[in-house]
Design a protein around this motif. Structure first.
Motif, PDB file in Angstrom:
ATOM      1  N   GLY A  94      46.282  29.784  45.428  1.00 16.94           N
ATOM      2  CA  GLY A  94      46.209  30.764  45.776  1.00 16.94           C
ATOM      3  C   GLY A  94      46.650  31.329  46.379  1.00 16.94           C
ATOM      4  N   GLU A  95      48.381  31.816  46.159  1.00 20.08           N
ATOM      5  CA  GLU A  95      49.760  32.545  46.656  1.00 20.08           C
ATOM      6  C   GLU A  95      48.942  32.993  45.694  1.00 20.08           C
ATOM      7  N   ARG A  96      49.207  32.794  44.377  1.00 16.73           N
ATOM      8  CA  ARG A  96      49.425  33.886  43.337  1.00 16.73           C
ATOM      9  C   ARG A  96      47.864  34.790  43.362  1.00 16.73           C
ATOM     10  N   LEU A  97      46.799  33.557  43.713  1.00 15.35           N
ATOM     11  CA  LEU A  97      45.788  35.008  43.757  1.00 15.35           C
ATOM     12  C   LEU A  97      46.003  35.834  44.828  1.00 15.35           C
ATOM     13  N   GLU A  98      46.528  35.052  46.238  1.00 13.87           N
ATOM     14  CA  GLU A  98      46.785  36.418  47.386  1.00 13.87           C
ATOM     15  C   GLU A  98      47.329  37.596  46.814  1.00 13.87           C
ATOM     16  N   GLU A  99      48.889  37.033  45.869  1.00  7.63           N
ATOM     17  CA  GLU A  99      49.777  37.602  45.253  1.00  7.63           C
ATOM     18  C   GLU A  99      48.634  39.558  44.784  1.00  7.63           C
ATOM     19  N   LYS A 100      47.699  38.337  44.335  1.00 12.76           N
ATOM     20  CA  LYS A 100      47.271  39.981  43.204  1.00 12.76           C
ATOM     21  C   LYS A 100      46.005  40.331  43.245  1.00 12.76           C
ATOM     22  N   LEU A 101      45.882  39.689  44.643  1.00 13.10           N
ATOM     23  CA  LEU A 101      44.681  40.603  45.550  1.00 13.10           C
ATOM     24  C   LEU A 101      44.812  41.271  46.153  1.00 13.10           C
ATOM     25  N   GLU A 102      46.207  41.642  47.054  1.00  9.69           N
ATOM     26  CA  GLU A 102      47.817  42.247  47.769  1.00  9.69           C
ATOM     27  C   GLU A 102      47.719  43.515  46.678  1.00  9.69           C
ATOM     28  N   LYS A 103      48.115  42.756  45.894  1.00  8.59           N
ATOM     29  CA  LYS A 103      47.986  44.129  44.494  1.00  8.59           C
ATOM     30  C   LYS A 103      47.316  45.442  44.191  1.00  8.59           C
ATOM     31  N   ALA A 104      46.261  44.752  44.272  1.00  9.60           N
ATOM     32  CA  ALA A 104      44.982  45.388  43.913  1.00  9.60           C
ATOM     33  C   ALA A 104      44.414  46.358  44.972  1.00  9.60           C
ATOM     34  N   THR A 105      44.677  45.125  46.235  1.00 10.44           N
ATOM     35  CA  THR A 105      44.379  46.294  47.607  1.00 10.44           C
ATOM     36  C   THR A 105      45.320  47.659  47.795  1.00 10.44           C
ATOM     37  N   GLU A 106      46.364  47.346  46.613  1.00  5.95           N
ATOM     38  CA  GLU A 106      47.210  48.712  46.788  1.00  5.95           C
ATOM     39  C   GLU A 106      46.750  49.697  45.636  1.00  5.95           C
TER      40      GLU A 106
END
Length: 385
Positions: A94-106
């Motif tokens: 979940g933490e990794r997915l959140e990081e990826k989601l943040e990067k994708a958003t950026e």
């Protein structure tokens, strides 16, 4: 008196009956008491044994319950650990997915900003293109006014002038390119041939139209000639080779244009000398066997040549002709060895030129194949091949 005696007997019988009854009763009472006591003791022992078994069963049941409880607790702990590990993994994912989601958003924000910039640049380019088109149209109008020519006439005149200049320059360039191409091609061809020759060095084998056979002694010459020369005539007739027996010590010369015949004669003569039995019938038999053996050797030599050259799929008759080249010379060189060298050189030159190496090797290996039968077929070896 008799009565008294009878009375006494009766009294004795009564007394004895009473005593017997009393004794019997006493014995029965004792037996009953003993049986009762035994039954009581058996019942008591049974009760004690039943209690002991009951206690043992209770203890066994308690042990089983304790073991089952312990196993259940162990299984529960294992499952609890597995669940905790899964929870940790899920949490990490979940933490990794959140990081990826943040990067994708950026990245999405960056792409949106880049897209906005591109839209602005496209609008500016469209405006510049429109402005340039207006200026070009204005310049064309001014040129038409100054020159008095239309745009089509000016274009045709410009193209005609460019064409005349270009033709002259192209002719000069073509002559220069042709000269450079000749010089480069000549130099490149020399480099390729020199490189191929340097990469391959073959041994030259000097062979002639005569073959010498060494004899173990001078007496063997007389045996080869035979009575009235019948042995030498039979050998020459069977092989088609001329035998020269002169003053050369312990040597017989075989002379024939065909190298195959000379080889058969040499093999037959050496075998006859080794065997010692030299007479016309034996000569014909040995020559026939030597011809068969030489045919086998020729095919083996041809197959080995194709293997050494790396050329496959050749017709069996051509393989046989290649084997015959082993016994053929040209310009003091063995023709089969020469063909293998040419095959290797052709492959190297083809590799330098970027051509088909297999076809080049095949052509080089078979370029002198006509020399295998030029002593049997009339004409140049190139046409025969």
């Amino acid at each position: 008196m008799e009565f008294f005696t009878a009375l006494c007997v009766f009294a004795a019988i009564c007394v004895s009956g009473g005593v017997g009854f009393y004794l019997n009763k006493h014995l029965n009472a004792k037996r009953i008491g003993d049986a009762t006591e035994l039954a009581t003791r058996i019942v008591e022992e049974s009760r004690k044994e039943a209690q002991a078994q009951k206690k043992e069963i209770l203890l066994q049941g308690q042990d089983d319950l304790f073991n089952q409880k312990r196993e259940l607790e162990h299984e529960f702990k294992e499952r609890e650990r597995e669940l905790k590990a899964r929870d940790r993994k899920l949490q990490e994912q979940g933490e990794r997915l959140e990081e990826k989601l943040e990067k994708a958003t950026e990245k999405e924000h960056e792409l949106l900003s880049v897209e906005k910039d591109l839209s602005k640049k496209e609008r500016k380019l469209a405006e510049l293109e429109e402005s340039l088109n207006e200026r070009i149209d204005e310049q064309e109008r001014r040129l038409q006014e100054v020159s008095g020519l239309t745009a089509e006439e000016a274009r045709q005149r410009l193209f005609a002038e460019i064409e005349s200049r270009t033709r002259h320059e192209a002719a000069k360039m073509m002559r220069l390119i042709e000269a450079e191409a000749r010089e480069t091609a000549d130099r490149k061809a020399k480099e390729i041939i020199a490189c191929s020759i340097q990469r391959y060095a073959g041994d030259y084998v000097g062979e002639h139209t005569v073959t010498a056979v060494t004899l173990p002694s001078e007496d063997m010459k007389g045996r080869i000639i035979g009575r009235e020369g019948r042995n030498i005539r039979a050998l020459e007739a069977a092989t088609g080779v001329d035998l020269i027996i002169d003053d050369t010590p312990e040597t017989v010369i075989l002379s024939a244009y065909s190298p195959l015949r000379r080889q058969v004669a040499k093999m037959a003569l050496e075998r006859l000398i080794q065997d010692g039995r030299i007479h016309p019938a034996r000569i014909e038999d040995v020559v026939h066997k030597c011809e068969q053996e030489l045919e086998v050797q020729i095919r083996e030599v041809g197959e080995q040549a194709t293997f050494d050259a790396g050329v496959h799929g050749i017709h069996p008759e051509l393989v046989r002709y290649l084997g015959q080249l082993r016994y053929r010379t040209s310009f003091t060189q063995n023709v089969l060895q020469h063909s293998l060298e040419v095959s290797a050189l052709c492959g190297m030159m083809a590799a330098e030129l970027g051509m088909d190496i297999k076809k080049a090797k095949r052509a080089g290996l078979l370029h002198d194949i006509g020399k295998a039968v030029d002593h049997e077929v009339e004409g140049p070896h190139a046409l025969i091949g």
